[in-house]
Scaffold this active site. Structure first.
Site, PDB file in Angstrom:
ATOM      1  N   ASP A   1       0.845  -1.198   0.000  1.00 15.58           N
ATOM      2  CA  ASP A   1       0.000   0.000   0.000  1.00 15.58           C
ATOM      3  C   ASP A   1       0.887   1.258   0.000  1.00 15.58           C
ATOM      4  OD1 ASP A   1       0.550  -0.364   2.729  1.00 15.58           O
ATOM      5  OD2 ASP A   1      -1.521  -0.405   3.360  1.00 15.58           O
TER       6      ASP A   1
ATOM      7  N   TYR B   1       0.419  17.521   3.722  1.00 12.63           N
ATOM      8  CA  TYR B   1       0.966  16.735   4.837  1.00 12.63           C
ATOM      9  C   TYR B   1       2.394  16.266   4.594  1.00 12.63           C
ATOM     10  CZ  TYR B   1       0.354  12.125   2.626  1.00 12.63           C
ATOM     11  OH  TYR B   1       0.466  11.025   1.808  1.00 12.63           O
TER      12      TYR B   1
ATOM     13  N   TYR C   1       9.228   9.943   4.454  1.00 15.27           N
ATOM     14  CA  TYR C   1       8.862  11.178   3.756  1.00 15.27           C
ATOM     15  C   TYR C   1      10.060  12.127   3.675  1.00 15.27           C
ATOM     16  CZ  TYR C   1       4.073   9.555   4.503  1.00 15.27           C
ATOM     17  OH  TYR C   1       2.917   8.815   4.513  1.00 15.27           O
TER      18      TYR C   1
ATOM     19  N   HIS D   1      -8.632   4.846   2.166  1.00 15.21           N
ATOM     20  CA  HIS D   1      -7.210   4.569   1.939  1.00 15.21           C
ATOM     21  C   HIS D   1      -6.744   3.226   2.487  1.00 15.21           C
ATOM     22  CE1 HIS D   1      -3.129   5.578   0.917  1.00 15.21           C
ATOM     23  NE2 HIS D   1      -2.723   5.496   2.163  1.00 15.21           N
TER      24      HIS D   1
END
Length: 313
Positions: A100, A149, A227, A292
Site C-alpha cells: 500500500d 501533509y 517522507y 485509503h
C-alpha cells in the site's frame, strides 16, 4: 492470530521483525504509514489457508524492527535492500508482492529487482514516474502548498509534536478512519482531524490498541523519515528515469482514497499514462465506497482480488 508466527531476521545491517503464516509460494506484504505488519493480518490468515507462505515484516523504522536515526537511512534503496536481504535469509527466490504505502516501496522493488517478483498487487498508491525536472517535494509544494501533509512532515520535531499532542490511540482513530478524499492540507496538523464517535465495523478497539501500543513505544519518527528521504531517493534514482515497471501488475484503489484524488491522478490512471509506464498492468479495480486503508476496511474483497490474480502464475 495463533497461526501467525513471529521471528527476527538480520538483514542489510538491521534486525527486522517478520510475521508469517503458511507454506508454499511466497507472498510478501509491505505495510504503509502509520502501520505495521498487523495491517495485513486478514491477508496473512486468508492466503496461508490457500497454500501460500504469507510474509509481512515491520518495515525499517516501524514496530519491532530497528529504526536507524538518520532520515538518509530511509531511501528506497535501503528499504528494497532490507527486503532482498530478508528473502535471501528466508531462502525465497521470487515472491508475489503486495503493497500500500508499501506500494511506493513495492514499485521501487519492481524497478530495482524485477527478477525477484512473480507478480505485483498494489493498493492505493499508483506508480509515479520520476520527473527529472523537479524534485517530489518541490512538486508537492508547487501543486498543493506548504501545508500539504508530506511537506509538513519534513522538519524534524514538528510532525512528532503534532502526533504527540494527543494520545496515540486517539491519533490512530483519527488516521485510520479518514474518509475525506481531498488531499490532506493540514495547517493545524493531524491533531485537527475529527475523532470518530464510534469505530467502523472493520476496526476494533483491540486493533487500535495494538497499533497504539507499538507506536507509543517507538514514536512516529521512523515513519516520518520515509517522507524526509523522498528527495534523496529522487536524487539516487536518476539512472532509472524513464524506466518502466515490467512485472505483471494489478492495481486496486478505493474511490474515496485521498491519493486517488490528488491533481491529475485519475487522468493518469485511466487515461493511458499508467499503462504506458507499467506495460504489464493487467487490471485496475476501483472499489466503491472505500478509502485509503482498504486492506483492512474491505478485507474479504481484497483477499479475493489478490488471490484471483496471483493464482494465475
Amino acid at each position: 492470530m495463533e497461526k501467525i508466527e513471529h521471528s527476527t531476521i538480520a538483514t542489510n545491517g538491521i534486525n527486522m521483525h517478520v510475521a508469517s503464516a503458511g507454506s508454499g509460494p511466497a507472498v510478501l506484504f509491505l505495510h504503509g504509514f502509520p502501520e505495521l505488519w498487523y495491517s495485513w493480518r486478514h491477508q496473512l490468515l486468508y492466503l496461508s489457508s490457500l497454500g501460500y507462505r504469507a510474509i509481512a515484516p515491520d518495515l525499517r523504522g516501524f514496530g519491532d524492527t530497528d529504526a536507524p536515526p538518520s532520515p538518509s537511512s530511509y531511501t528506497a534503496h535501503h528499504i528494497v535492500g532490507d527486503l532482498v536481504g530478508l528473502l535471501d535469509q528466508l531462502g525465497v527466490d521470487q515472491v508475489f508482492l503486495v503493497g500500500d504505502w508499501g506500494a511506493m516501496m513495492a514499485w521501487y522493488f519492481c524497478l530495482f529487482r524485477p527478477d525477484r517478483v512473480k507478480a505485483l498487487v498494489n493498493l492505493s498508491v499508483h506508480f509515479t514516474p520520476r520527473n527529472p525536472a523537479i524534485s517530489p517535494l518541490d512538486g508537492f509544494r508547487l501543486m498543493l502548498g506548504d501545508d500539504f501533509y508530506v511537506c509538513k512532515f519534513q522538519e524534524p520535531g514538528v510532525a512528532e509534536a503534532d502526533f504527540g499532542s494527543v494520545d496515540t490511540a486517539t491519533m490512530f482513530k483519527k488516521f485510520l478512519t479518514m474518509r475525506d478524499p481531498r488531499p490532506p492540507i493540514i495547517p493545524n496538523g493531524f491533531r485537527s482531524l475529527a475523532t470518530p464517535e464510534a469505530l467502523p465495523s472493520w476496526l476494533t478497539e483491540e486493533d487500535i490498541d495494538y497499533f497504539a501500543a507499538k507506536f507509543a513505544k517507538t514514536g512516529f519518527t521512523g515513519g516520518f523519515n520515509y517522507y524526509r528521504a523522498i528527495d534523496l531517493t529522487w536524487e539516487l534514482t536518476a539512472p532509472w528515469s524513464g524506466s518502466e515497471i515490467k512485472v505483471p501488475t494489478k492495481f486496486i484503489v478505493g474511490d474515496l482514497d485521498l491519493v486517488y484524488h490528488f491533481p491529475g491522478v485519475k487522468e493518469y490512471i485511466h487515461g493511458g499514462g499508467f499503462k504506458k509506464d507499467v506495460p504489464f498492468l493487467e487490471e485496475v479495480v476501483v472499489m466503491e465506497g472505500a478509502a485509503h486503508f482498504i486492506n483492512q476496511e474491505k478485507a474479504d474483497e481484497i483477499n479475493s482480488l489478490i488471490y484471483d490474480f496471483i493464482k494465475q502464475f
